[in-house]
Write an enzyme that holds these catalytic residues in place. Sequence first.
Site, PDB file in Angstrom:
ATOM      1  N   THR A  97       1.604   6.889   9.227  1.00 56.30           N
ATOM      2  CA  THR A  97       2.479   7.684  10.092  1.00 56.30           C
ATOM      3  C   THR A  97       2.986   8.834   9.231  1.00 56.30           C
ATOM      4  O   THR A  97       3.773   8.624   8.301  1.00 56.30           O
ATOM      5  CB  THR A  97       3.666   6.861  10.625  1.00 56.30           C
ATOM      6  OG1 THR A  97       3.155   5.721  11.302  1.00 56.30           O
ATOM      7  CG2 THR A  97       4.506   7.691  11.581  1.00 56.30           C
ATOM      8  N   LYS A 172       2.506   9.699  18.145  1.00 53.94           N
ATOM      9  CA  LYS A 172       3.277   8.654  17.456  1.00 53.94           C
ATOM     10  C   LYS A 172       4.762   9.041  17.397  1.00 53.94           C
ATOM     11  O   LYS A 172       5.644   8.188  17.502  1.00 53.94           O
ATOM     12  CB  LYS A 172       2.711   8.448  16.045  1.00 53.94           C
ATOM     13  CG  LYS A 172       3.479   7.493  15.159  1.00 53.94           C
ATOM     14  CD  LYS A 172       3.318   6.044  15.545  1.00 53.94           C
ATOM     15  CE  LYS A 172       4.162   5.143  14.636  1.00 53.94           C
ATOM     16  NZ  LYS A 172       4.020   3.724  14.929  1.00 53.94           N
ATOM     17  N   LYS A 240      12.035   7.549   7.845  1.00 47.77           N
ATOM     18  CA  LYS A 240      10.955   8.492   7.494  1.00 47.77           C
ATOM     19  C   LYS A 240      10.350   9.067   8.773  1.00 47.77           C
ATOM     20  O   LYS A 240      10.157  10.270   8.912  1.00 47.77           O
ATOM     21  CB  LYS A 240       9.900   7.732   6.668  1.00 47.77           C
ATOM     22  CG  LYS A 240       8.715   8.534   6.198  1.00 47.77           C
ATOM     23  CD  LYS A 240       7.430   8.259   6.949  1.00 47.77           C
ATOM     24  CE  LYS A 240       6.957   6.843   6.955  1.00 47.77           C
ATOM     25  NZ  LYS A 240       5.725   6.626   7.735  1.00 47.77           N
TER      26      LYS A 240
HETATM   27  P1  NAP Z   1       3.600  -0.873   2.907  1.00 50.82           P
HETATM   28  O1  NAP Z   1       3.450  -2.345   3.118  1.00 50.82           O
HETATM   29  O2  NAP Z   1       4.754  -0.380   2.114  1.00 50.82           O
HETATM   30  O3  NAP Z   1       2.226  -0.357   2.232  1.00 50.82           O
HETATM   31  C1  NAP Z   1       2.067   0.966   1.806  1.00 50.82           C
HETATM   32  C2  NAP Z   1       0.720   1.066   1.129  1.00 50.82           C
HETATM   33  O4  NAP Z   1       0.537   2.398   0.666  1.00 50.82           O
HETATM   34  C3  NAP Z   1       0.601   0.169  -0.112  1.00 50.82           C
HETATM   35  O5  NAP Z   1      -0.725  -0.261  -0.212  1.00 50.82           O
HETATM   36  C4  NAP Z   1       0.945   1.141  -1.239  1.00 50.82           C
HETATM   37  O6  NAP Z   1       0.411   0.763  -2.487  1.00 50.82           O
HETATM   38  C5  NAP Z   1       0.270   2.390  -0.732  1.00 50.82           C
HETATM   39  N1  NAP Z   1       0.814   3.607  -1.333  1.00 50.82           N
HETATM   40  C6  NAP Z   1       2.062   4.115  -1.167  1.00 50.82           C
HETATM   41  N2  NAP Z   1       2.189   5.253  -1.869  1.00 50.82           N
HETATM   42  C7  NAP Z   1       1.002   5.474  -2.478  1.00 50.82           C
HETATM   43  C8  NAP Z   1       0.516   6.481  -3.336  1.00 50.82           C
HETATM   44  N3  NAP Z   1       1.293   7.520  -3.693  1.00 50.82           N
HETATM   45  N4  NAP Z   1      -0.745   6.382  -3.780  1.00 50.82           N
HETATM   46  C9  NAP Z   1      -1.526   5.337  -3.412  1.00 50.82           C
HETATM   47  N5  NAP Z   1      -1.126   4.348  -2.604  1.00 50.82           N
HETATM   48  C10 NAP Z   1       0.122   4.413  -2.147  1.00 50.82           C
HETATM   49  O7  NAP Z   1       3.624  -0.083   4.292  1.00 50.82           O
HETATM   50  P2  NAP Z   1       3.022  -0.513   5.718  1.00 50.82           P
HETATM   51  O8  NAP Z   1       4.043  -1.283   6.460  1.00 50.82           O
HETATM   52  O9  NAP Z   1       1.665  -1.052   5.546  1.00 50.82           O
HETATM   53  O10 NAP Z   1       2.973   0.930   6.415  1.00 50.82           O
HETATM   54  C11 NAP Z   1       1.963   1.867   6.087  1.00 50.82           C
HETATM   55  C12 NAP Z   1       2.052   3.037   7.063  1.00 50.82           C
HETATM   56  O11 NAP Z   1       1.909   2.558   8.404  1.00 50.82           O
HETATM   57  C13 NAP Z   1       3.389   3.792   7.019  1.00 50.82           C
HETATM   58  O12 NAP Z   1       3.166   5.156   7.234  1.00 50.82           O
HETATM   59  C14 NAP Z   1       4.168   3.161   8.167  1.00 50.82           C
HETATM   60  O13 NAP Z   1       5.152   4.057   8.687  1.00 50.82           O
HETATM   61  C15 NAP Z   1       3.051   2.919   9.163  1.00 50.82           C
HETATM   62  N6  NAP Z   1       3.315   1.861  10.137  1.00 50.82           N
HETATM   63  C16 NAP Z   1       3.821   0.663   9.741  1.00 50.82           C
HETATM   64  C17 NAP Z   1       4.082  -0.321  10.690  1.00 50.82           C
HETATM   65  C18 NAP Z   1       4.667  -1.665  10.295  1.00 50.82           C
HETATM   66  O14 NAP Z   1       5.074  -2.419  11.198  1.00 50.82           O
HETATM   67  N7  NAP Z   1       4.723  -2.020   9.031  1.00 50.82           N
HETATM   68  C19 NAP Z   1       3.807  -0.094  12.038  1.00 50.82           C
HETATM   69  C20 NAP Z   1       3.250   1.127  12.413  1.00 50.82           C
HETATM   70  C21 NAP Z   1       3.021   2.098  11.451  1.00 50.82           C
HETATM   71  P3  NAP Z   1       1.208  -0.298  -3.436  1.00 50.82           P
HETATM   72  O15 NAP Z   1       0.737  -1.650  -3.005  1.00 50.82           O
HETATM   73  O16 NAP Z   1       0.781   0.064  -4.803  1.00 50.82           O
HETATM   74  O17 NAP Z   1       2.674  -0.069  -3.216  1.00 50.82           O
END
Ligand code: NAP
Length: 289
Positions: A97, A172, A240
């Site tokens: 997102t 979104k 965010k």
């Molecule tokens: P998350 O669990 O915090 O995972 C984030 C991922 O991105 C991790 O693999 C992290 O690596 C990686 N990452 C972050 N910064 C990075 C960088 N600079 N370089 C390389 N890798 C990086 O987040 P999530 O919940 O999966 O969400 C991911 C996205 O989907 C976000 O944009 C969020 O808004 C969106 N989203 C989430 C949900 C939800 O319910 N969780 C629902 C809809 C949309 P590390 O493991 O090294 O930290």
Amino acid sequence: MGKVAFLGLGVMGYPMAGHLRKAGHDVTVYNRTAAKATRWVTEHGGTSATTPKEAASGAKIVFACVGNDDDLRQVTCGADGAFEGMVRGSAFVDHTTASATIARELHAVAAGRGIGFVDAPVSGGQAGAENGALTIMAGGEEAVFAEVSPVIAAYARMARLMGPAGAGQLTKMVNQICIAGLVEALSEGIHFAGKAGLDPAAVIEVISKGAAQSWQMENRYKTMIDGKFDHGFAVDWMRKDLAICLDEARRNGAHLPVTATVDQFYSEVQAMGGNRWDTSSLIARLERT
Ligand code: NAP
């Protein structure tokens, strides 16, 4: 089934990449924290790479689901970025997102290299990712979307092209705007029910069968009543997303008074220590003594 790559094995990316493996694709994963990639390979098979470039090398489609605009720029551009390893005719699908601005920017950079780019944020949360039942809203060219959609189907219940580059992110934003006001109203309703001496659970069980029904109401009322928020979609992520919505609204002239107010309410939840709490924790702000 061709070679694909998945960058970012977080709460969402880890199970999404797993669905690609289950669908029979040859998957190479990259995760900034390498231990997660090792765990994924142990669980699902496939291979892991140490850089986005290495993971993307030879892939027909490269998927990403990282945190925000800056993270996305890091995994795509630069010497170790995915674009450096991708060949002409391949496609990049971004499930982060992020802003519509970066979607358009990366779409243009990719196009200059003969690579397709689709912004494809998701809705449906962790459960949607784990059950392969996400809703995906996409932006980009029809031909590229047609090519990637059969692969995306491994974890999507619904995927639709909404318009040119950035249209997926804009859609979104509408999703998040709708959720913000709704969750505050739900919080106020449950809070009011308690103050009025009613049984909040009984109230929700009744009104969820009528016009007030919503996904948030059905899936979150029990934990909201119990004051449990250690699950779901984190307040930090929601802030965010709302910052992206408010920024876009400044550009397109939309009025988002409730969204702006709820964003401030979330800043109070953060001050209560709720950075990683689920977004339904807006009720905790009302119930604090
Ligand atoms: P998350 O669990 O915090 O995972 C984030 C991922 O991105 C991790 O693999 C992290 O690596 C990686 N990452 C972050 N910064 C990075 C960088 N600079 N370089 C390389 N890798 C990086 O987040 P999530 O919940 O999966 O969400 C991911 C996205 O989907 C976000 O944009 C969020 O808004 C969106 N989203 C989430 C949900 C939800 O319910 N969780 C629902 C809809 C949309 P590390 O493991 O090294 O930290």
